[in-house]
Design an enzyme around this catalytic site. Structure first.
Site, PDB file in Angstrom:
ATOM      1  CB  CYS A   1      -0.975  -0.006   1.174  1.00 25.50           C
ATOM      2  SG  CYS A   1      -0.190   0.063   2.815  1.00 25.50           S
ATOM      3  CG  PHE A   2       1.181   6.098   0.521  1.00 33.43           C
ATOM      4  CD1 PHE A   2       1.612   6.474  -0.750  1.00 33.43           C
ATOM      5  CD2 PHE A   2       1.495   6.921   1.592  1.00 33.43           C
ATOM      6  CE1 PHE A   2       2.329   7.641  -0.941  1.00 33.43           C
ATOM      7  CE2 PHE A   2       2.216   8.094   1.405  1.00 33.43           C
ATOM      8  CZ  PHE A   2       2.628   8.454   0.141  1.00 33.43           C
TER       9      PHE A   2
END
Length: 367
Positions: A95-96
């Site tokens: 994810c980020f």
């Protein structure tokens, strides 16, 4: 549960399969070559959860997230992740920042599908930082030489025949001039930078410490060169590629008319030729101010006649008229000025065969 993976060098050198669990809007801003977007939340869900987080805090946002991604929606997304994981057992998810979203995806995969799938520690942000550092290190540590030359001399053809060629226009999916747009769009600027960095990383891993790249302006279509690279390009030594006017006209005819038309037809089918014609005419109109009214009108008439003949019979011969006119009256004077301005940095001048030989020898000496 699988531990986090942080060997970013291995990930990019070996093209490890990855699924990006960020929302589509984040993915479109920038990702990595070959990555598949399989989000935990869609854009609207992400927006609602972000608003909830700001107003009510993390726990309320997590609760809302589980309400939004539940039932059939949750089952469909887990199925997509499981299909990817089974097809790519050597891959990763991220994810980020390598935080809550990838943790949830990893946990659901384990609990619901029985798949223990590793995630990238630090996520997208850490990998992006690694690639930017990779590029900065190369600019600081490696030897670079620019390939210059008049429009149509075939600089890209030379670059692709060199094992140390860095094809910036290829990574930007644009030919680098006012006529350089392709039938399909360009990558985001972040994607462009990431592609260049991965290319550099792979070449350095093969022992290449000298790079040949085309002399470019800061912008290649909508993609901007990394600032440090562009600043370096104002100082790097140059090699100048030469070809006859006839050879250049034929190359531009092939690249910007024959091949580009075929590309439009391949992508757009029956509408392809009309869209190709619109693109060519728009490209000419983009340089109208710099051409001046009289020259622009003359080139426009030649181009319209050529397109009409091409539409009628398929013949492309008339295109040579506007191509040669643009070279003689617009591009060549501009490039002649640039060559004179950069003359002190030019260390070799020659045709394609001579330039290829020189650059290969130069690379062997300094590689």
């Amino acid at each position: 549960m699988s531990i986090d993976v942080t060997d970013y060098r291995d990930i990019f050198l070996n093209d490890r399969p990855m699924m990006d669990t960020r929302a589509p809007v984040e993915f479109l801003k920038g990702s990595f070559p070959g990555v598949v977007n399989l989000p935990l939340m869609n854009d609207l869900e992400r927006q609602r959860i972000g608003t909830c987080y700001k107003q009510q805090g993390q726990q309320a946002a997590i609760t809302l997230g589980h309400q939004l991604v539940a039932g059939e929606i949750k089952a469909e997304r887990i199925q997509a992740w499981a299909d990817f994981a089974r097809a790519h057992p050597d891959g990763y998810l991220y994810c980020f920042r390598g935080g809550l979203r990838s943790q949830i995806v990893q946990q659901w995969l384990k609990d619901e599908a029985g798949i223990d799938y590793p995630r990238v520690g630090g996520g997208y942000k850490a990998m992006r930082t690694f690639l930017l550092d990779t590029l900065d290190q190369a600019i600081a540590q490696c030897d670079f030489v620019l390939l210059g030359g008049m429009t149509g001399t075939g600089k890209t053809e030379v670059l692709t025949q060199l094992n140390n060629g860095l094809d910036l226009e290829g990574h930007a999916h644009h030919r680098g001039s006012s006529f350089g747009k392709r039938a399909t769009g360009q990558p985001s600027n972040i994607d462009f930078e990431n592609r260049v960095a991965v290319d550099v990383l792979k070449k350095r891993a093969r022992g290449i410490e000298q790079f040949v790249l085309e002399d470019e302006s800061r912008a290649i279509g909508s993609c901007a060169l990394p600032l440090q690279l562009y600043q370096g390009m104002q100082q790097f030594p140059m090699v100048w590629l030469e070809d006859s006017l006839e050879g250049r006209v034929e190359r531009i005819l092939r690249d910007y008319v024959v091949d580009l038309c075929a590309e439009f037809i391949d992508v757009h089918g029956d509408e392809g030729f009309a869209l190709f014609s619109e693109r060519l005419l728009a490209s000419l109109n983009n340089v109208q101010k710099r051409l001046g009214g009289e020259r622009h009108q003359r080139m426009l008439t030649l181009m319209e006649d050529a397109l009409a003949e091409q539409a009628n019979s398929g013949a492309v011969d008339l295109h040579r008229g506007w191509i040669e006119g643009l070279l003689r009256e617009y591009y060549d004077p501009m490039y002649a000025f640039q060559r004179e301005k950069k003359g002190s940095r030019i260390e070799f001048v020659g045709d394609r065969v001579a330039v290829l030989e020189y650059l290969r020898e130069r690379g062997n000496q300094r590689g």
